[in-house]
Design a protein around this motif. Sequence first.
Motif, PDB file in Angstrom:
ATOM      1  N   ASN A   1       1.011  -1.398   0.041  1.00 56.25           N
ATOM      2  CA  ASN A   1       0.056   0.214  -0.160  1.00 56.25           C
ATOM      3  C   ASN A   1       0.615   1.120   0.030  1.00 56.25           C
ATOM      4  OD1 ASN A   1      -2.421  -1.737   0.190  1.00 56.25           O
ATOM      5  ND2 ASN A   1      -2.485  -1.655   2.234  1.00 56.25           N
ATOM      6  N   GLU A   2       1.996   0.962   0.540  1.00 57.92           N
ATOM      7  CA  GLU A   2       3.084   2.051   0.759  1.00 57.92           C
ATOM      8  C   GLU A   2       3.720   2.597  -0.362  1.00 57.92           C
ATOM      9  OE1 GLU A   2       6.680   3.930   3.503  1.00 57.92           O
ATOM     10  OE2 GLU A   2       6.787   1.752   3.121  1.00 57.92           O
ATOM     11  N   GLY A   3       3.898   3.630  -1.116  1.00 57.87           N
ATOM     12  CA  GLY A   3       4.243   4.280  -2.324  1.00 57.87           C
ATOM     13  C   GLY A   3       6.192   4.115  -2.745  1.00 57.87           C
ATOM     14  N   GLY A   4       6.292   4.186  -3.582  1.00 55.80           N
ATOM     15  CA  GLY A   4       7.809   3.400  -3.610  1.00 55.80           C
ATOM     16  C   GLY A   4       8.332   3.778  -5.378  1.00 55.80           C
ATOM     17  N   PHE A   5       9.210   4.482  -5.385  1.00 54.84           N
ATOM     18  CA  PHE A   5       9.654   4.166  -6.719  1.00 54.84           C
ATOM     19  C   PHE A   5      10.261   2.477  -6.392  1.00 54.84           C
ATOM     20  CE2 PHE A   5      10.943   7.887  -5.346  1.00 54.84           C
ATOM     21  CZ  PHE A   5      10.353   9.256  -6.904  1.00 54.84           C
ATOM     22  N   GLU A   6      10.691   1.780  -5.970  1.00 49.70           N
ATOM     23  CA  GLU A   6      10.790   0.527  -6.023  1.00 49.70           C
ATOM     24  C   GLU A   6      10.196  -0.458  -6.873  1.00 49.70           C
ATOM     25  OE1 GLU A   6      10.873   1.216  -1.925  1.00 49.70           O
ATOM     26  OE2 GLU A   6      10.909   2.724  -3.780  1.00 49.70           O
ATOM     27  N   TYR A   7       9.112   0.228  -6.198  1.00 48.96           N
ATOM     28  CA  TYR A   7       7.409  -0.323  -6.974  1.00 48.96           C
ATOM     29  C   TYR A   7       6.468  -0.455  -8.241  1.00 48.96           C
ATOM     30  CZ  TYR A   7       7.739  -1.509  -1.728  1.00 48.96           C
ATOM     31  OH  TYR A   7       8.246  -0.895  -0.458  1.00 48.96           O
ATOM     32  N   GLY A   8       7.451   0.480  -8.426  1.00 51.19           N
ATOM     33  CA  GLY A   8       7.199   0.876  -9.717  1.00 51.19           C
ATOM     34  C   GLY A   8       6.338   2.136  -9.716  1.00 51.19           C
ATOM     35  N   ASP A   9       6.372   2.671  -8.717  1.00 51.65           N
ATOM     36  CA  ASP A   9       5.332   4.319  -8.842  1.00 51.65           C
ATOM     37  C   ASP A   9       5.524   5.357  -9.057  1.00 51.65           C
ATOM     38  OD1 ASP A   9       3.205   3.235  -7.329  1.00 51.65           O
ATOM     39  OD2 ASP A   9       4.297   2.801  -5.575  1.00 51.65           O
ATOM     40  N   GLN A  10       4.927   6.407 -10.115  1.00 51.32           N
ATOM     41  CA  GLN A  10       5.064   7.878 -10.017  1.00 51.32           C
ATOM     42  C   GLN A  10       4.654   8.868  -9.039  1.00 51.32           C
ATOM     43  OE1 GLN A  10       6.690   8.081 -12.758  1.00 51.32           O
ATOM     44  NE2 GLN A  10       6.765   5.833 -13.392  1.00 51.32           N
ATOM     45  N   LEU A  11       6.065   9.489  -8.917  1.00 51.46           N
ATOM     46  CA  LEU A  11       5.946  10.536  -7.887  1.00 51.46           C
ATOM     47  C   LEU A  11       4.629  11.829  -8.491  1.00 51.46           C
ATOM     48  CD1 LEU A  11       7.321  12.178  -5.043  1.00 51.46           C
ATOM     49  CD2 LEU A  11       8.506  12.722  -6.732  1.00 51.46           C
ATOM     50  N   ASP A  12       3.718  12.428  -7.707  1.00 53.15           N
ATOM     51  CA  ASP A  12       3.230  13.427  -8.080  1.00 53.15           C
ATOM     52  C   ASP A  12       3.797  14.799  -7.548  1.00 53.15           C
ATOM     53  OD1 ASP A  12       1.429  15.067  -8.617  1.00 53.15           O
ATOM     54  OD2 ASP A  12       0.198  14.441  -6.971  1.00 53.15           O
TER      55      ASP A  12
ATOM     56  N   ARG B   1      -1.859   4.782  -8.893  1.00 45.76           N
ATOM     57  CA  ARG B   1      -1.248   3.364  -9.984  1.00 45.76           C
ATOM     58  C   ARG B   1      -3.120   3.325 -10.858  1.00 45.76           C
ATOM     59  NH1 ARG B   1       0.155   0.144  -4.663  1.00 45.76           N
ATOM     60  NH2 ARG B   1       2.066   1.294  -4.149  1.00 45.76           N
ATOM     61  N   PRO B   2      -1.829   2.146 -12.460  1.00 49.63           N
ATOM     62  CA  PRO B   2      -3.369   1.582 -13.251  1.00 49.63           C
ATOM     63  C   PRO B   2      -3.933   0.867 -12.562  1.00 49.63           C
ATOM     64  CG  PRO B   2      -0.923   1.236 -13.637  1.00 49.63           C
ATOM     65  CD  PRO B   2      -0.711   1.978 -12.378  1.00 49.63           C
ATOM     66  N   ASN B   3      -3.952   0.344 -11.521  1.00 51.07           N
ATOM     67  CA  ASN B   3      -5.190  -0.489 -10.974  1.00 51.07           C
ATOM     68  C   ASN B   3      -6.192   0.458  -9.852  1.00 51.07           C
ATOM     69  OD1 ASN B   3      -3.592  -0.088  -8.221  1.00 51.07           O
ATOM     70  ND2 ASN B   3      -3.434  -1.996  -8.381  1.00 51.07           N
ATOM     71  N   GLY B   4      -5.719   1.832 -10.119  1.00 54.51           N
ATOM     72  CA  GLY B   4      -7.074   2.727  -9.272  1.00 54.51           C
ATOM     73  C   GLY B   4      -6.859   3.201  -8.217  1.00 54.51           C
ATOM     74  N   ILE B   5      -5.498   1.991  -7.801  1.00 55.72           N
ATOM     75  CA  ILE B   5      -5.284   2.593  -5.450  1.00 55.72           C
ATOM     76  C   ILE B   5      -4.294   3.189  -5.833  1.00 55.72           C
ATOM     77  CG2 ILE B   5      -4.429   1.520  -3.820  1.00 55.72           C
ATOM     78  CD1 ILE B   5      -5.472  -1.173  -5.108  1.00 55.72           C
ATOM     79  N   ILE B   6      -3.831   4.953  -5.228  1.00 55.02           N
ATOM     80  CA  ILE B   6      -3.237   5.414  -5.157  1.00 55.02           C
ATOM     81  C   ILE B   6      -2.904   5.142  -3.698  1.00 55.02           C
ATOM     82  CG2 ILE B   6      -2.760   8.003  -3.725  1.00 55.02           C
ATOM     83  CD1 ILE B   6      -5.883   8.689  -5.074  1.00 55.02           C
ATOM     84  N   PRO B   7      -0.834   5.342  -3.770  1.00 52.81           N
ATOM     85  CA  PRO B   7      -0.128   4.252  -2.673  1.00 52.81           C
ATOM     86  C   PRO B   7      -0.646   5.809  -1.782  1.00 52.81           C
ATOM     87  CG  PRO B   7       0.317   4.552  -4.858  1.00 52.81           C
ATOM     88  CD  PRO B   7       0.217   5.343  -5.301  1.00 52.81           C
ATOM     89  N   LYS B   8       0.187   5.132  -0.103  1.00 51.12           N
ATOM     90  CA  LYS B   8      -0.141   6.470   0.691  1.00 51.12           C
ATOM     91  C   LYS B   8       1.340   6.946   0.797  1.00 51.12           C
ATOM     92  CE  LYS B   8      -2.252   2.756   3.773  1.00 51.12           C
ATOM     93  NZ  LYS B   8      -2.264   2.332   5.701  1.00 51.12           N
ATOM     94  N   ASN B   9       1.193   8.071   1.094  1.00 52.91           N
ATOM     95  CA  ASN B   9       2.632   8.737   1.287  1.00 52.91           C
ATOM     96  C   ASN B   9       3.372   8.546   2.147  1.00 52.91           C
ATOM     97  OD1 ASN B   9       0.219  10.560  -0.563  1.00 52.91           O
ATOM     98  ND2 ASN B   9      -0.397  11.870   1.206  1.00 52.91           N
ATOM     99  N   ARG B  10       4.464   9.103   1.741  1.00 51.57           N
ATOM    100  CA  ARG B  10       5.774   7.963   2.717  1.00 51.57           C
ATOM    101  C   ARG B  10       6.678   9.439   2.293  1.00 51.57           C
ATOM    102  NH1 ARG B  10       9.096   3.549  -0.641  1.00 51.57           N
ATOM    103  NH2 ARG B  10      10.950   3.379   1.216  1.00 51.57           N
ATOM    104  N   TRP B  11       7.283   8.810   3.839  1.00 52.63           N
ATOM    105  CA  TRP B  11       8.292   9.539   4.660  1.00 52.63           C
ATOM    106  C   TRP B  11      10.452   9.462   4.127  1.00 52.63           C
ATOM    107  CZ3 TRP B  11       9.200  14.897   6.190  1.00 52.63           C
ATOM    108  CH2 TRP B  11       7.354  15.347   7.160  1.00 52.63           C
ATOM    109  N   VAL B  12      10.732  10.040   2.959  1.00 50.33           N
ATOM    110  CA  VAL B  12      12.530   9.618   2.743  1.00 50.33           C
ATOM    111  C   VAL B  12      13.227  10.459   3.380  1.00 50.33           C
ATOM    112  CG1 VAL B  12      11.320   7.712   0.984  1.00 50.33           C
ATOM    113  CG2 VAL B  12      11.656  10.318   0.546  1.00 50.33           C
ATOM    114  N   ASN B  13      14.705   9.749   2.594  1.00 54.54           N
ATOM    115  CA  ASN B  13      15.472  10.889   3.582  1.00 54.54           C
ATOM    116  C   ASN B  13      16.053  11.241   1.708  1.00 54.54           C
ATOM    117  OD1 ASN B  13      17.269   8.673   2.100  1.00 54.54           O
ATOM    118  ND2 ASN B  13      17.545   7.871   3.979  1.00 54.54           N
ATOM    119  N   SER B  14      17.012  12.366   2.028  1.00 52.97           N
ATOM    120  CA  SER B  14      17.904  13.039   0.278  1.00 52.97           C
ATOM    121  C   SER B  14      18.458  11.789  -0.546  1.00 52.97           C
ATOM    122  CB  SER B  14      18.562  13.780   0.893  1.00 52.97           C
ATOM    123  OG  SER B  14      19.391  13.904   2.015  1.00 52.97           O
TER     124      SER B  14
END
Length: 234
Positions: free
Chosen positions: A167-178, A201-214
């Motif tokens: 459910n959590e978003g991530g580039f490693e999962y193929g998600d695109q940054l808004d 996502r293509p399946n219509g699900i919006i990934p959960k927002n996420r805190w990441v470091n630089s």
Amino acid sequence: MSKKKKGLYFIEQILDYKQYNGQKYYLVKWQGYNIRDCTWEKPEKIPNITQYLSEYEQNIRNLGSNFYQIENDEPPQLEDFIGVPSQQKQTVLQQQQEQIKKLTDQVSVLKQELTKVQKQQKDIIQMIQTIPQEKKVHHPNQQQDSENIQDSISELSQKNTEVKQPNEGGFEYGDQLDKIGQAAQIKQTGIKMYYLLWQKRPNGIIPKNRWVNSDYLQKYDIKSLCYYLQKKLQ
């Protein structure tokens, strides 16, 4: 002079003269009052000023400019009447200037950090631009085979991603940054964190927002990081 009751006050003599911002002031000694009760007055407030000025100039010639000063009976200062900035106000002004300097230093550090990020971005872009040139060296058949293999891998990866995507978003999962929503710094470690918002996502699900470091952003989407920092500095 503080007048506690109505009445007439008589001028005894003029003791001093000063000028502030083009305005003349005279130190007036009042009859029956000590020197500490003198007041600074403008010329237009003093009747028969010519006579008192003549006596004042005569006293200076005979006794010197400090003729009126008596120990433990000092007259008020001109600054007490015309609102010259006090020492306390000067201290506040100095503190404000120090705060401005600190903010300027922080901006300078951020600019240096942005310069480093921009340099890293240029290096990465340059590396990406050299990859297609290396691929052209391969034999056409090998290149076609490589593309077919890559397409098969992409299809398998997409199927696995649809099943295993969290459910959590991530580039490693193929998600695109808004967009990057905000930034913060961990007080204990000094590490800078960024709050990422993801596209649907293509399946219509919006990934959960996420805190990441630089480091995470520099690895996956350095352009968005540069754009965010540059926008904050404007």
